[in-house]
Scaffold this motif. Structure first.
Motif, PDB file in Angstrom:
ATOM      1  N   ARG A 290       2.047   1.760  -3.582  1.00  0.00           N
ATOM      2  CA  ARG A 290       0.968   2.312  -4.414  1.00  0.00           C
ATOM      3  C   ARG A 290       0.758   3.789  -4.141  1.00  0.00           C
ATOM      4  NH1 ARG A 290      -3.147  -2.698  -3.747  1.00  0.00           N
ATOM      5  NH2 ARG A 290      -2.225  -4.016  -5.338  1.00  0.00           N
TER       6      ARG A 290
ATOM      7  N   CYS B 229       2.219  -2.170  -9.440  1.00  0.00           N
ATOM      8  CA  CYS B 229       2.419  -3.536  -8.969  1.00  0.00           C
ATOM      9  C   CYS B 229       2.041  -4.500 -10.080  1.00  0.00           C
ATOM     10  CB  CYS B 229       1.554  -3.810  -7.744  1.00  0.00           C
ATOM     11  SG  CYS B 229       1.988  -2.799  -6.333  1.00  0.00           S
TER      12      CYS B 229
ATOM     13  N   SER C  86       0.829  -1.208   0.000  1.00  0.00           N
ATOM     14  CA  SER C  86       0.000   0.000   0.000  1.00  0.00           C
ATOM     15  C   SER C  86       0.863   1.258   0.000  1.00  0.00           C
ATOM     16  CB  SER C  86      -0.962  -0.006   1.185  1.00  0.00           C
ATOM     17  OG  SER C  86      -0.264   0.038   2.401  1.00  0.00           O
TER      18      SER C  86
END
Length: 64
Positions: A15, A21, A12
């Protein structure tokens, strides 16, 4: 369990920094245009997939 949570946090965070990813897409816009041109010239989708180096399912998905 703890390790899974660490992986989830790192993913996370990546991101949030804008990191992509997963693997890169096999069909680029250039390959899609080329595949459409080949299909319009009468080539079978199996032949096109082999030439472009992608699977049949990937090709079908992009030529809908």
């Amino acid at each position: 369990m703890i390790e899974r949570n660490l992986i989830r946090e790192r993913t996370s965070a990546a991101r949030a920094r804008g990191r992509a990813c997963g693997s890169r897409p096999k069909m680029t816009s250039k390959k899609i245009k080329q595949a459409k041109l080949m299909r319009n010239n009468g080539m079978s989708q199996l032949e096109i997939a082999e030439i472009l180096g992608v699977g049949r399912t990937t090709l079908y998905r992009h030529l809908k």
